[in-house]
Design an enzyme around this catalytic site. Sequence first.
Site, PDB file in Angstrom:
ATOM      1  N   TYR A 127      -9.530 -25.520 -27.468  1.00  0.00           N
ATOM      2  CA  TYR A 127      -7.912 -24.290 -28.575  1.00  0.00           C
ATOM      3  C   TYR A 127      -9.041 -24.830 -29.713  1.00  0.00           C
ATOM      4  O   TYR A 127      -8.588 -25.868 -30.536  1.00  0.00           O
ATOM      5  CB  TYR A 127      -6.249 -25.003 -28.814  1.00  0.00           C
ATOM      6  CG  TYR A 127      -5.862 -24.564 -27.414  1.00  0.00           C
ATOM      7  CD1 TYR A 127      -6.419 -22.958 -27.083  1.00  0.00           C
ATOM      8  CD2 TYR A 127      -4.871 -24.820 -26.604  1.00  0.00           C
ATOM      9  CE1 TYR A 127      -5.316 -22.834 -25.964  1.00  0.00           C
ATOM     10  CE2 TYR A 127      -3.999 -24.017 -26.139  1.00  0.00           C
ATOM     11  CZ  TYR A 127      -4.188 -23.545 -25.181  1.00  0.00           C
ATOM     12  OH  TYR A 127      -3.734 -22.894 -24.451  1.00  0.00           O
TER      13      TYR A 127
ATOM     14  N   LYS B 210      -8.982 -22.623 -20.590  1.00  0.00           N
ATOM     15  CA  LYS B 210      -7.494 -21.977 -20.754  1.00  0.00           C
ATOM     16  C   LYS B 210      -8.170 -21.832 -22.168  1.00  0.00           C
ATOM     17  O   LYS B 210      -7.751 -22.741 -22.970  1.00  0.00           O
ATOM     18  CB  LYS B 210      -7.189 -22.751 -20.144  1.00  0.00           C
ATOM     19  CG  LYS B 210      -5.333 -21.812 -20.913  1.00  0.00           C
ATOM     20  CD  LYS B 210      -4.147 -22.597 -20.765  1.00  0.00           C
ATOM     21  CE  LYS B 210      -2.962 -21.683 -20.689  1.00  0.00           C
ATOM     22  NZ  LYS B 210      -1.647 -23.273 -21.204  1.00  0.00           N
TER      23      LYS B 210
END
Length: 252
Positions: A145, A176
Amino acid sequence: MIDISPITKNNNALFLAYDQGLEHGPSDLNTINQDPNFILNLAVNGGYQAVIFQKGIAEKYYVGSPFEKKIPLIVKLNGKTNLVVDKEPFSPQICSVEEAISLGAQAVGYTLYVGSEYESRMFEEFGHIEEQAHEKGIPVIAWIYPRGKSVEGKDKKDLTIYAGRIGLEIGADIVKLHYPGDLESMKKVLASAGKTKVVVSGGDKVDEATFLSQAEIVKQSGALGMAVGRNVWQSENPDGISKKLYDIFFTQ
Ligand code: FBP
């Protein structure tokens, strides 16, 4: 290459993520979904390929339970709360690869906030984790992220494409990422990630139709799948939305 088949099915995967109690606090939970057993039953009945827990929930609800034989476990190795309001996030490792394996983990996960001024510390921790997990033959999933003031104002799609490449370069088996917004960007993310597989997170709760159309695009792009939490277990009908998600990835 590390075998990811224990946590996939027909080259796709749906993971039910449940570490938000730590990351966001009890405001994410209600009287039903605050019970980890509810999540485990939902994961089994919904045909998910794995559940994602922090070590405490794994130890108290998964180990020694019938769920050990019913659904694979992914243990998240680092975490933080949202109590510290810091523009430069750091998520420290709180569980070792060894401990995760002793809890029954078939894969481990670690969040890197790339762009944060603590990025180098997270890279260092991830490097050790990747080495230890691969020595034991289990896959590593990197939540990547981009965050921090150095990425503020930068294009979210470009950052997600970059995040996919970072996953490949640092040795993640699965990366992810947040949904980049459309099919074209999804395809660029996959091209950037190369042989590292991509799963997309669910994000904040949105209406069901919006969430499912995002899932359709993720499937269409050729990504491995999704690692979703709130959009499923905060739904008014968690079993119903799980069935629809399963149909998108496995029966179309
Ligand atoms: P959701 O599908 O609920 O977004 O879960 C995915 C996830 O990556 C969780 O594993 C994690 O707890 C959370 O999102 C982190 O959210 P944030 O974007 O607020 O850091």
